[in-house]
Design a protein around this motif. Structure first.
Motif, PDB file in Angstrom:
ATOM      1  N   GLN A  63       0.853  -1.186   0.000  1.00 44.51           N
ATOM      2  CA  GLN A  63       0.000   0.000   0.000  1.00 44.51           C
ATOM      3  C   GLN A  63       0.896   1.245   0.000  1.00 44.51           C
ATOM      4  N   VAL A 123     -10.932  10.480   2.429  1.00 44.41           N
ATOM      5  CA  VAL A 123     -11.132   9.184   1.777  1.00 44.41           C
ATOM      6  C   VAL A 123      -9.819   8.428   1.579  1.00 44.41           C
ATOM      7  N   ALA A 138      -7.951   6.482   3.402  1.00 42.15           N
ATOM      8  CA  ALA A 138      -7.895   5.077   3.836  1.00 42.15           C
ATOM      9  C   ALA A 138      -8.635   4.184   2.849  1.00 42.15           C
ATOM     10  N   LEU A 139      -9.809   4.632   2.427  1.00 43.27           N
ATOM     11  CA  LEU A 139     -10.616   3.846   1.486  1.00 43.27           C
ATOM     12  C   LEU A 139      -9.892   3.701   0.158  1.00 43.27           C
ATOM     13  N   LYS A 140      -9.374   4.816  -0.347  1.00 39.42           N
ATOM     14  CA  LYS A 140      -8.713   4.788  -1.659  1.00 39.42           C
ATOM     15  C   LYS A 140      -7.502   3.860  -1.631  1.00 39.42           C
ATOM     16  N   ALA A 148      -6.953   1.390   0.448  1.00 36.91           N
ATOM     17  CA  ALA A 148      -7.380   0.006   0.631  1.00 36.91           C
ATOM     18  C   ALA A 148      -7.930  -0.550  -0.682  1.00 36.91           C
ATOM     19  N   GLU A 149      -8.646   0.266  -1.437  1.00 36.83           N
ATOM     20  CA  GLU A 149      -9.294  -0.218  -2.657  1.00 36.83           C
ATOM     21  C   GLU A 149      -8.316  -0.348  -3.816  1.00 36.83           C
ATOM     22  N   SER A 150      -7.430   0.641  -3.991  1.00 37.01           N
ATOM     23  CA  SER A 150      -6.606   0.609  -5.187  1.00 37.01           C
ATOM     24  C   SER A 150      -5.133   0.366  -4.894  1.00 37.01           C
TER      25      SER A 150
END
Lengths: 275, 272
Positions: B73, B135, B137-139, B141-143
């Motif tokens: 990450q 956003v 953390a989300l970004k 984690a997702e990409s």
């Protein structure tokens, strides 16, 4: 030492092109005087714990004074956060959150205090301005109105520096107000607190010699005296020597709001600290 | 949380003492440190050192980052570079204060973030508007990765340097502070040299590489030029999470991947 000579940088020619900006000799350009962007600006900071937490008995007379001086002086009124910041700091520390997050949480409280002060002056054309507006559109707001209110905390948020000891955010209201005042080249930088100024020793402490008010004192002299607690965050004293335009600050008591009128008129009330 | 605790406790000191009180500050050091994004690696892609070189430097880096995000990450910050230098010189000539220069520098690092973002869009890597959590953390984690502009948002509140008006806290500092506040796994500076040298290797042929050095040694050596912004050294001393950083050469393919894996491939600067 570049691995492949085919790497060609596309430069814009300037005195700093192709250098690191870290070579002391190269960045040492002939020192140009920094212009005062808003030479008529007065930055007046209302302490959070020292003034705003005291409630209407203290705040209302200050509001009346600010309203009365607005026709003569253009003001940027900044606010500190007070006791709620202490609470959120306590919760955040307990949760293990980092300094940058704590700084953002505390800053919100300073903002809320600013919104309340602005509401009290709304009928006089005063609004609360966000950090972004203060940084980019203060001129137009102070052309439309004689005063505006904002958050004394600097917008460091998650980019706050980790302090040398512990986790408490080092940049708070006093330093935020100072850095902003210097960047704008403000005429006056006034801190409104609940003490008359800086004393030879903390008047709140018992015993010892009776404290005397220092009318005018240099940063160097203050550092030499090593006073246990000052009415202003010590980091301001570290920032003052390098400041370009703000060479002195004034600390006055808002418990006698007439001091604000006097300080803005150039009278020497309270303590003046100079670089 | 109660309004106060027993006398001498952190909670009671918080309510009763100046926030500048050394005893209170020392007590706050006992608070736990919760790493917010402990698996995230923060990388900084240099402005002058890499972005300004154009595709010769950047295309291979984009490919390497796209591959690396499968296993690591990453939060990728961007430097500013030659346009910021031009704007600094112009603004300085006009007598403008450090705060205005900071704003101008931010815009350039923002442009680089956007351009890198367009190049990485096909790999699903977004540009995040600011590094305030939002956003992020989300970004990530997702990409697997997100890009941000490296300049800290100090704007008109930037510290003023002792000499001149160039903002002292720029993109090296901004990226470091992002890594520190999120308790990231590591901080890697991707530049165009193999690491830190005894002098600027671009202008001094006698310069030699320093593979490993402490902040204290570095301050003591008082090098006239430096591969990393000086204030980062002071920030490192006080940091609670990021105790070392690595400076690597992004022009050498594969080094980003190896540094992400924890290998020593450039200069490691440590706080202690």
């Amino acid at each position: 030492m570049t691995p492949d000579p085919s790497f060609v940088t596309k430069d814009v020619a300037s005195v700093f092109a192709r250098q690191t900006l870290l070579d002391r000799d190269l960045v040492r350009q002939p020192e140009r005087p920094v212009v005062r962007l808003l030479p008529w600006l007065n930055v007046v900071t209302l302490g959070g714990r020292s003034i705003i937490d005291r409630g209407s008995e203290t705040i209302k007379p200050i509001i009346d004074v600010l309203r009365a001086v607005m026709p003569m002086h253009r003001l940027l009124i900044l606010t500190g956060p007070g006791v709620r910041a202490r609470h959120v700091l306590g919760v955040g520390l307990d949760l293990g959150l980092p300094t940058g997050v704590l700084a953002a949480m505390m800053s919100t409280e300073a903002e809320q205090n600013g919104r309340m002060i602005a509401a009290l002056l709304a009928e006089d054309g005063v609004s609360y301005l966000s950090h972004t507006t203060v940084a980019h559109q203060l001129a137009v707001h102070l052309a439309a109105s004689r005063a505006a209110v904002s958050n004394g905390f600097p917008p460091y948020g998650v980019y706050e520096f980790p302090p040398a000891d512990g986790k408490i955010p080092p940049h708070r209201t006093d330093s935020g107000a100072f850095l902003l005042a210097d960047a704008y080249g403000a005429a006056k930088t006034i801190y409104v607190k609940d003490v008359e100024g800086v004393y030879t020793r903390d008047p709140a402490l018992e015993g010892g010699d009776p404290p005397e008010l220092l009318a005018r004192v240099s940063v160097a002299e203050l550092a030499e005296r090593g006073i246990e607690t000052l009415p202003i965050d010590p980091i301001v004293l570290e920032l003052m020597p390098t400041a370009k335009r703000v060479k002195e600050i004034q600390i006055i008591s808002g418990l006698d709001p007439g001091n604000i009128t006097k300080a803005l008129a150039g009278e020497h009330v309270g303590t003046i600290i100079h670089a | 949380m109660g309004a106060s605790g027993p006398d001498g406790s952190l909670q009671s000191m918080l309510m009763n003492r100046s926030l500048s009180d050394p005893a209170l500050q020392a007590a706050s050091a006992q608070a736990p440190d919760y790493p917010i994004l402990p698996d995230v690696n923060v990388l900084k892609v240099g402005g002058q050192s890499l972005m300004d070189r154009g595709r010769a430097a950047i295309y291979p880096i984009v490919e390497e980052l796209a591959e690396a995000k499968r296993t690591h990450q990453m939060l990728i910050g961007t430097g500013a570079g030659t346009r910021a230098r031009h704007a600094y010189a112009l603004a300085m000539d006009l007598g403008l204060p450090t705060g205005v220069l900071t704003d101008v520098g931010s815009a350039v690092s923002g442009q680089n973030a956007q351009m890198l973002g367009y190049l990485m869009a096909r790999h699903g890597v977004p540009v995040v508007g600011d590094a305030g959590l939002g956003v992020v953390a989300l970004k990530v984690a997702e990409s697997g990765a997100a890009i941000f502009a490296g300049m800290p948002p100090y704007d008109m509140w930037q510290h003023v340097p002792a000499e001149g008006v160039i903002p002292p806290y720029r993109t090296d500092a901004g990226c470091f502070l992002v890594a520190e506040v999120y308790g990231a796994r590591q901080m890697i500076y991707v530049k165009d040299e193999d690491g830190l040298y005894t002098a600027n290797p671009k202008t001094d042929e006698s310069a030699t590489l320093i593979p490993e050095i402490t902040v204290d040694e570095l301050i003591e050596r008082d090098l006239a030029d430096l591969v990393i912004e000086r204030p980062v050294l002071e920030l490192m001393r006080n940091a609670r999470h990021i105790k070392s950083v690595q400076v690597i050469n992004g022009l050498r393919p594969g080094l980003i991947t190896r540094a992400l894996a924890g290998e020593h491939v450039g200069t490691i600067i440590t706080a202690a």
